[in-house]
Design an enzyme around this catalytic site. Structure first.
Site, PDB file in Angstrom:
ATOM      1  N   GLY A 183       7.038  -6.157   4.636  1.00 53.15           N
ATOM      2  CA  GLY A 183       7.237  -5.574   5.960  1.00 53.15           C
ATOM      3  C   GLY A 183       8.671  -5.655   6.447  1.00 53.15           C
ATOM      4  O   GLY A 183       8.947  -5.403   7.623  1.00 53.15           O
ATOM      5  N   HIS A 205      -3.735 -13.420   0.491  1.00 58.28           N
ATOM      6  CA  HIS A 205      -2.527 -12.738   0.974  1.00 58.28           C
ATOM      7  C   HIS A 205      -1.652 -13.739   1.729  1.00 58.28           C
ATOM      8  O   HIS A 205      -2.168 -14.636   2.402  1.00 58.28           O
ATOM      9  CB  HIS A 205      -2.917 -11.573   1.889  1.00 58.28           C
ATOM     10  CG  HIS A 205      -1.764 -10.667   2.164  1.00 58.28           C
ATOM     11  ND1 HIS A 205      -0.818 -10.960   3.104  1.00 58.28           N
ATOM     12  CD2 HIS A 205      -1.377  -9.509   1.582  1.00 58.28           C
ATOM     13  CE1 HIS A 205       0.107 -10.008   3.094  1.00 58.28           C
ATOM     14  NE2 HIS A 205      -0.211  -9.112   2.184  1.00 58.28           N
ATOM     15  N   GLU A 220      -0.184 -13.523   4.406  1.00 61.38           N
ATOM     16  CA  GLU A 220      -0.483 -13.595   5.852  1.00 61.38           C
ATOM     17  C   GLU A 220      -1.689 -14.494   6.107  1.00 61.38           C
ATOM     18  O   GLU A 220      -1.756 -15.173   7.131  1.00 61.38           O
ATOM     19  CB  GLU A 220      -0.700 -12.171   6.403  1.00 61.38           C
ATOM     20  CG  GLU A 220       0.626 -11.412   6.443  1.00 61.38           C
ATOM     21  CD  GLU A 220       0.541  -9.921   6.190  1.00 61.38           C
ATOM     22  OE1 GLU A 220      -0.557  -9.348   6.302  1.00 61.38           O
ATOM     23  OE2 GLU A 220       1.593  -9.332   5.862  1.00 61.38           O
ATOM     24  N   SER A 242       7.353  -3.943   0.593  1.00 59.45           N
ATOM     25  CA  SER A 242       8.150  -2.754   0.919  1.00 59.45           C
ATOM     26  C   SER A 242       8.180  -1.715  -0.209  1.00 59.45           C
ATOM     27  O   SER A 242       9.209  -1.104  -0.458  1.00 59.45           O
ATOM     28  CB  SER A 242       9.568  -3.154   1.344  1.00 59.45           C
ATOM     29  OG  SER A 242       9.507  -3.983   2.505  1.00 59.45           O
ATOM     30  N   GLY A 260       1.581  -2.137   1.821  1.00 56.75           N
ATOM     31  CA  GLY A 260       1.192  -2.280   3.217  1.00 56.75           C
ATOM     32  C   GLY A 260       1.558  -1.048   4.016  1.00 56.75           C
ATOM     33  O   GLY A 260       0.881  -0.016   3.972  1.00 56.75           O
ATOM     34  N   GLY A 261       2.667  -1.119   4.727  1.00 56.36           N
ATOM     35  CA  GLY A 261       3.077  -0.069   5.667  1.00 56.36           C
ATOM     36  C   GLY A 261       2.981   1.345   5.128  1.00 56.36           C
ATOM     37  O   GLY A 261       2.421   2.238   5.797  1.00 56.36           O
ATOM     38  N   GLU A 280       3.783 -10.886  -4.386  1.00 59.24           N
ATOM     39  CA  GLU A 280       4.343 -10.369  -3.144  1.00 59.24           C
ATOM     40  C   GLU A 280       5.338 -11.379  -2.571  1.00 59.24           C
ATOM     41  O   GLU A 280       4.937 -12.324  -1.874  1.00 59.24           O
ATOM     42  CB  GLU A 280       3.229 -10.118  -2.118  1.00 59.24           C
ATOM     43  CG  GLU A 280       2.191  -9.130  -2.587  1.00 59.24           C
ATOM     44  CD  GLU A 280       1.501  -8.438  -1.420  1.00 59.24           C
ATOM     45  OE1 GLU A 280       1.505  -7.207  -1.403  1.00 59.24           O
ATOM     46  OE2 GLU A 280       0.985  -9.128  -0.515  1.00 59.24           O
ATOM     47  N   ASN A 305      -3.094  -1.859   1.258  1.00 56.92           N
ATOM     48  CA  ASN A 305      -3.577  -2.918   2.141  1.00 56.92           C
ATOM     49  C   ASN A 305      -3.255  -2.478   3.566  1.00 56.92           C
ATOM     50  O   ASN A 305      -2.115  -2.565   3.995  1.00 56.92           O
ATOM     51  CB  ASN A 305      -2.882  -4.244   1.803  1.00 56.92           C
ATOM     52  CG  ASN A 305      -3.308  -5.363   2.728  1.00 56.92           C
ATOM     53  OD1 ASN A 305      -4.224  -5.197   3.529  1.00 56.92           O
ATOM     54  ND2 ASN A 305      -2.631  -6.499   2.635  1.00 56.92           N
ATOM     55  N   TRP A 306      -4.284  -1.996   4.235  1.00 60.68           N
ATOM     56  CA  TRP A 306      -4.052  -1.487   5.600  1.00 60.68           C
ATOM     57  C   TRP A 306      -3.792  -2.616   6.594  1.00 60.68           C
ATOM     58  O   TRP A 306      -3.353  -2.384   7.705  1.00 60.68           O
ATOM     59  CB  TRP A 306      -5.277  -0.696   6.086  1.00 60.68           C
ATOM     60  CG  TRP A 306      -5.480   0.642   5.429  1.00 60.68           C
ATOM     61  CD1 TRP A 306      -4.803   1.168   4.362  1.00 60.68           C
ATOM     62  CD2 TRP A 306      -6.437   1.632   5.819  1.00 60.68           C
ATOM     63  NE1 TRP A 306      -5.289   2.418   4.072  1.00 60.68           N
ATOM     64  CE2 TRP A 306      -6.287   2.731   4.947  1.00 60.68           C
ATOM     65  CE3 TRP A 306      -7.414   1.704   6.832  1.00 60.68           C
ATOM     66  CZ2 TRP A 306      -7.079   3.889   5.056  1.00 60.68           C
ATOM     67  CZ3 TRP A 306      -8.214   2.846   6.936  1.00 60.68           C
ATOM     68  CH2 TRP A 306      -8.029   3.920   6.058  1.00 60.68           C
ATOM     69  N   LYS A 307      -4.115  -3.838   6.207  1.00 60.87           N
ATOM     70  CA  LYS A 307      -3.997  -5.001   7.108  1.00 60.87           C
ATOM     71  C   LYS A 307      -4.794  -4.724   8.393  1.00 60.87           C
ATOM     72  O   LYS A 307      -5.807  -4.032   8.328  1.00 60.87           O
ATOM     73  CB  LYS A 307      -2.529  -5.317   7.386  1.00 60.87           C
ATOM     74  CG  LYS A 307      -1.737  -5.448   6.070  1.00 60.87           C
ATOM     75  CD  LYS A 307      -0.359  -6.018   6.241  1.00 60.87           C
ATOM     76  CE  LYS A 307       0.314  -6.100   4.873  1.00 60.87           C
ATOM     77  NZ  LYS A 307       1.625  -6.724   4.925  1.00 60.87           N
TER      78      LYS A 307
END
Ligand code: 13P
Length: 252
Positions: free
Chosen positions: A175, A97, A99, A215, A236-237, A169, A9-11
């Protein structure tokens, strides 16, 4: 056999040039994927077609959108429909998600509508659930996640629920560099599978992939993915680095 999945997930990250560079790297790396072990790359809308083109020779690596709107079409400036995604042959869409829930006020009821329209247009939803730190500290994470599943998914038929990928999640691990322990992940994944089994039966629940997100890195993916009910990750990251994400894919 349910699929093992390494999903990115590049966001809201990457310029066009950075996206191109990352996709070129992903297209070039050696990944041990198969029908049972797949990768899904969730990119921002403007890069969907580019990602499809760049990854077209990568077998078992698919592209996902990160969201879609509840309505079919019309005067909803700035929104993207499931039909648009289908017309671009995008196979997956991330729905709900944390977010989106937090910053865009997406409720369980709204997410049920998004799930419905995604399925109507033959997109496979990656449905996200998970609790905030305060809920975990109060010890009510199991009932909280169960309620998310009930309110957004439990109207689906057996055939429909089999189209869903679930991503657990925990918000406190997203993150933050603070990963759920292997035990915490397994415990919740088992709970989610039990909740699904109670509603749809064990054989259906056993076929649904449940991913862990929060993470996930190259150095913890293998242990997490080795848990009985953890069928991969939503990353993500660490998915913004081709080498690290490749390590994660190859940890499946
Ligand atoms: P991080 O891997 O950066 O913690 O993000 C997890 C996530 O939200 C994936 O959807």
């Amino acid at each position: 056999m349910r699929k093992k999945i390494a999903a990115a997930n590049w966001k809201m990250n990457c310029t066009l040039q950075q996206a191109e560079d990352l996709l070129n790297k992903l297209a070039a790396v050696e990944t041990h994927l198969s029908n049972e072990k797949i990768s899904i790359i969730g990119v921002p809308y403007p890069y969907l077609l580019l990602a499809k083109e760049k990854l077209q020779t990568k077998e078992n690596m698919f592209v996902a959108a990160q969201n879609c709107y509840t309505k079919k079409s019309g005067a909803y400036t700035g929104e993207i429909s499931a039909e648009m995604l289908q017309s671009m042959n995008i196979p997956f869409v991330i729905i709900g998600h944390s977010e989106r829930r937090e910053y865009f006020n997406e409720t369980n009821a709204m997410l049920a509508e998004k799930i419905n329209i995604a399925l109507e247009y033959k997109l496979q939803p990656i449905f996200c659930c998970g609790e905030a730190l305060s809920i975990r500290e109060a010890g009510s994470q199991n009932s909280f996640v169960e309620n998310q599943l009930k309110e957004s998914l439990f109207h689906l038929s057996e055939e429909q629920i089999l189209q869903i990928v679930i991503a657990y999640e925990p918000i406190w691990a997203i993150g933050t560099g603070k990963t759920a322990s292997n035990e915490q992940a397994q415990e919740m994944h088992q709970h989610i599978r039990n909740v699904l089994a109670n509603k749809y039966g064990t054989s259906v629940a056993e076929k649904i992939s449940i991913l862990y997100g929060g993470s996930v890195k190259g150095n913890n993916a293998k242990e997490l993915f080795a848990q009985k009910d953890v069928d991969g990750g939503l990353v993500g990251g660490a998915s913004l680095n081709a080498d690290e994400f490749t390590t994660i894919i190859n940890s499946l």
